[in-house]
Scaffold this motif. Structure first.
Motif: not given
Length: 180
Positions: A4-8, A122-126, A176-180
């Motif tokens: 797994i790669k956390i994008r943000n 919310e904390q993790t994001g994509y 609110e957020e975009a896919v990073q």
């Protein structure tokens, strides 16, 4: 085995237990099937006849039925994607749009590999789940995600459904957020 790669943050999560624990916290089912039982003529074959697809379903019959019984899936099939797939670019463009479903999206990778990009808490994001042969994932109903192929663009997967006719991708718009 999945990674797994956390994008943000760029953080990587590796190891079966770590991957499983992270995905469980995100509400995503992760399991592993024994793909060593796949005969050699199917291990690197990414263009499959109907007979070969049925052979794959027969080989994984017990695994499929066990997962179906636990999660309520009623139908399954095999999908194979590679550069030999007609209209592959169009399919990938469709897959690579963030969407949701009204039921789980389930994939058991039996050959090749692919990537699910899933919206976490919310904390993790994509985050990206890079899947290899043997990895099984179920993205929950209503969870924004998309699927794409890795650089070699080859995957064979068993898909499980509650209702195949109702398994439709519904576009998801970020608030609110975009896919990073």
């Amino acid at each position: 085995m999945a990674v797994i790669k956390i994008r943000n943050t760029g953080e990587w999560i590796k190891g079966h237990e770590n991957v499983g624990s992270f995905l469980e916290k995100q509400g995503v089912l992760y399991e592993h099937w024994d793909v060593s039982k796949l005969p050699s003529h199917l291990k690197e074959t990414f263009v499959l006849s109907d007979e070969e697809k049925e052979e794959i379903l027969a080989i994984f019959k017990d695994d499929i039925e066990d997962l179906a019984a636990r999660r309520g899936y009623k139908a399954w099939d095999v999908v194979a994607l590679s550069d030999a797939t007609p209209n592959l670019e169009e399919l990938l463009k469709k897959f690579e749009q963030v969407h949701i479903h009204t039921e789980d999206e389930v994939r058991a990778i039996v050959a090749g590999h692919g990537i699910f990009i899933i919206k976490g808490d919310e904390q993790t994001g994509y985050f990206e789940v890079q899947l290899e042969a043997g990895d099984v994932i179920s993205v929950p109903e209503g969870n924004p995600h998309f699927f794409t192929l890795m650089e070699d663009r080859q995957v064979v997967a068993v898909r499980l459904f509650i209702d195949p006719s109702g398994w439709v991708a519904h576009p998801y718009e970020e608030k609110e957020e975009a896919v990073q």
